[in-house]
Write a protein that holds these residues in place. Structure first.
Motif, PDB file in Angstrom:
ATOM      1  N   UNK A 207       0.871  -1.331  -0.060  1.00 27.54           N
ATOM      2  CA  UNK A 207       0.089  -0.457  -0.208  1.00 27.54           C
ATOM      3  C   UNK A 207       1.042   1.282  -0.136  1.00 27.54           C
ATOM      4  N   UNK A 208       1.508   1.649   0.662  1.00 28.96           N
ATOM      5  CA  UNK A 208       2.993   2.403   0.860  1.00 28.96           C
ATOM      6  C   UNK A 208       3.365   2.465  -0.524  1.00 28.96           C
ATOM      7  N   UNK A 209       3.439   1.603  -1.047  1.00 29.06           N
ATOM      8  CA  UNK A 209       4.430   1.360  -2.511  1.00 29.06           C
ATOM      9  C   UNK A 209       3.371   2.163  -3.499  1.00 29.06           C
ATOM     10  N   UNK A 210       2.647   1.254  -3.512  1.00 27.61           N
ATOM     11  CA  UNK A 210       1.070   2.373  -4.277  1.00 27.61           C
ATOM     12  C   UNK A 210       0.919   3.708  -4.044  1.00 27.61           C
ATOM     13  N   UNK A 211       1.014   3.699  -3.176  1.00 23.77           N
ATOM     14  CA  UNK A 211       0.859   5.542  -2.336  1.00 23.77           C
ATOM     15  C   UNK A 211       2.222   6.048  -2.840  1.00 23.77           C
ATOM     16  N   UNK A 212       2.716   5.661  -2.849  1.00 27.07           N
ATOM     17  CA  UNK A 212       4.369   6.820  -3.261  1.00 27.07           C
ATOM     18  C   UNK A 212       4.509   6.434  -4.895  1.00 27.07           C
ATOM     19  N   UNK A 213       3.674   5.544  -5.594  1.00 29.25           N
ATOM     20  CA  UNK A 213       3.772   5.788  -7.077  1.00 29.25           C
ATOM     21  C   UNK A 213       2.837   6.448  -7.304  1.00 29.25           C
ATOM     22  N   UNK A 214       2.174   6.622  -7.048  1.00 28.15           N
ATOM     23  CA  UNK A 214       0.356   7.472  -6.942  1.00 28.15           C
ATOM     24  C   UNK A 214       0.876   9.052  -7.005  1.00 28.15           C
ATOM     25  N   UNK A 215       2.193   9.440  -5.803  1.00 29.70           N
ATOM     26  CA  UNK A 215       2.565  10.888  -5.610  1.00 29.70           C
ATOM     27  C   UNK A 215       3.702  10.766  -6.728  1.00 29.70           C
ATOM     28  N   UNK A 216       4.296   9.536  -7.436  1.00 26.12           N
ATOM     29  CA  UNK A 216       4.742  10.560  -8.712  1.00 26.12           C
ATOM     30  C   UNK A 216       4.198  10.548  -9.538  1.00 26.12           C
ATOM     31  N   UNK A 217       3.233  10.009 -10.111  1.00 28.51           N
ATOM     32  CA  UNK A 217       2.009   9.903 -11.481  1.00 28.51           C
ATOM     33  C   UNK A 217       1.750  11.396 -10.768  1.00 28.51           C
TER      34      UNK A 217
END
Length: 471
Positions: A207-217
């Protein structure tokens, strides 16, 4: 005899997504090392208890001196591992692999001294294999499988069996069956606890990795929008200047100057063009151009009061309640991004509720709280659930929802947060909380700002003299 009692922990909450992923892996390695340390202490205590119960409780003679020497070596190695875990250096797969090999070696030594392959606790090798499968890379895990298999075979060939009577027919009254039952229960319990907690933490990590990817996007999306806005601002500069010149010419024409109504409309058009030019200038300032004019020292209350006054005079709001309860004023630097963020929230509220708006400013501990309340239809449940995501809007037009998307990202950049909810009597409330440390000038900052202003003034004076000399 290692055991698992604690889950793998995942840490890492960083601003840059790429740095966040690297730090997440680094923190995970340290947590994995700490996990093995905890398991090893548990193994030391468990082995001491088991040895004493078997030797004195069951009357089965064991080489206590040699077995305690092995436990002492294991405790010393765990102390070294504890010192290593406190180092900020990244924990590698090789270090975890070596730690598990040490656990396998000590387990093999203890089994060799206490019956070898006939010891009921020989199946604790499975825990080492499972730990390797969870913590290590594939090649390391398969190496652990091969090593434990060879150790098992070596114990069967070279160790002495335990002096246990062959009384399996006694069922649970047989010491060997009791040992097998304890080993099975220990394996089953630890596997359930270990795998359950690991799965939960792996889901949290994902979930944290997905949040990091979302923030990068989202950050990439903001960069693209900034480039487009900057380009559009450059392109709009020329036509706006042309329109301003044309309107100035119209004002001097006899047909317009003799008609008060037309003069009023021309004045209104010039005012709107001037507002458009101000918006374009603000976009360019936010993009980093003309930086020398982009900021000026002010105070929090003055900044907000001037912002509200400017917004009120340029928007067709019927009733606007403004309450500034900030209290003791503090110095700050006027920030165009912060100004645009507040105006975006007010614009959205005005569009939903053109008859009445309320804007409150409060000082809560070390934070600035800005609350905008409207009497419109409120947010849809789907919008509340995805609040702050781009293109989440109930307005039904292309590009909708970008204003609040930018509001959330600016607040997050400043270390703040945005909370929204609907009012029971109708309408919505948007509350922005910003840490004062991110917007208020400290004394050192004020001195640096004064020095920078003085340096800019000196440079401009020298530049003016140079131009005068050239002329």
């Amino acid at each position: 005899m290692s055991a698992a009692t604690e889950p793998l922990a995942v840490a890492g909450e960083l601003h840059a997504p790429r740095a966040g992923i690297v730090s997440l892996d680094n923190a995970t390695g340290h947590k994995n090392m700490q996990q093995l340390i905890q398991l090893r202490w548990f193994a030391v205590v468990g082995q001491v208890a088991t040895i004493l119960v078997v030797h004195y409780g069951f009357g089965i003679r064991l080489p206590l001196d040699h077995m305690l020497q092995v436990l002492t070596c294991l405790a010393l190695f765990n102390g070294v591992s504890l010192l290593r875990s406190r180092s900020p250096r990244r924990v590698t797969n090789g270090e975890l692999f070596l730690a598990l090999l040490v656990d396998v070696a000590t387990l093999t030594a203890q089994l060799y001294l206490s019956g070898g392959a006939t010891n009921p606790f020989v199946f604790l090798y499975l825990l080492q294999v499972i730990l390797g499968a969870v913590l290590l890379k594939a090649w390391s895990t398969w190496t652990i499988v091969v090593v434990t298999s060879l150790c098992f075979a070596g114990l069967a060939l070279f160790s002495r069996p335990l002096a246990l009577p062959l009384d399996h027919d006694r069922g649970l009254w047989s010491p060997y069956v009791q040992g097998m039952l304890i080993c099975f229960a220990l394996n089953a319990a630890l596997l359930v606890v270990f795998i359950t907690r690991i799965s939960r933490n792996l889901r949290a990590r994902d979930a944290r990795l997905a949040d990091l990817r979302q923030r990068a996007s989202e950050e990439e999306h903001i960069v693209r929008m900034g480039l487009l806005a900057s380009g559009a601002a450059h392109e709009l500069g020329t036509p706006l200047a042309t329109l301003a010149v044309i309107l100035g010419d119209w004002r001097r024409l006899p047909h317009f100057s003799s008609d008060p109504e037309l003069l009023t409309e021309v004045a209104e058009m010039e005012l709107q063009i001037q507002r458009c030019k101000s918006i374009v200038s603000g976009i360019l300032l936010s993009a980093g151009e003309a930086r020398g004019e982009s900021s000026e020292e002010t105070t929090v209350s003055t900044f907000l009061d001037e912002l509200v006054e400017e917004w009120r005079t340029t928007r067709p709001v019927e009733e606007f309640d403004y309450e500034n309860r900030f209290g003791q004023d503090l110095p700050m630097v006027s920030d165009s991004a912060l100004k645009q963020m507040i105006c975006n929230v007010l614009d959205n509220a005005l569009e939903a509720s053109p008859h009445w708006l309320r804007f409150e400013v409060a000082h809560d501990a070390d934070a600035l709280t800005l609350t905008v309340t409207d009497a419109g239809p409120g947010f849809l449940p789907a919008i509340l659930k995805e609040f702050g995501k781009p293109y989440q809007s109930s307005k039904g037009r292309p590009g909708g929802g970008l204003g609040l998307f930018l509001v959330v990202n600016v607040a997050r950049t400043l270390g703040g947060r945005v909370a929204v909810h609907n009012r029971p009597e109708g309408g919505a409330i948007v509350a922005i909380t910003l840490p004062l440390a991110a917007i208020v000038l400290e004394e050192d900052d004020e001195e640096e700002e004064d020095e920078e202003t003085e340096a800019i003034g000196t440079a401009k004076t020298m530049e003016t003299k140079t131009h005068d000399g050239n002329r």
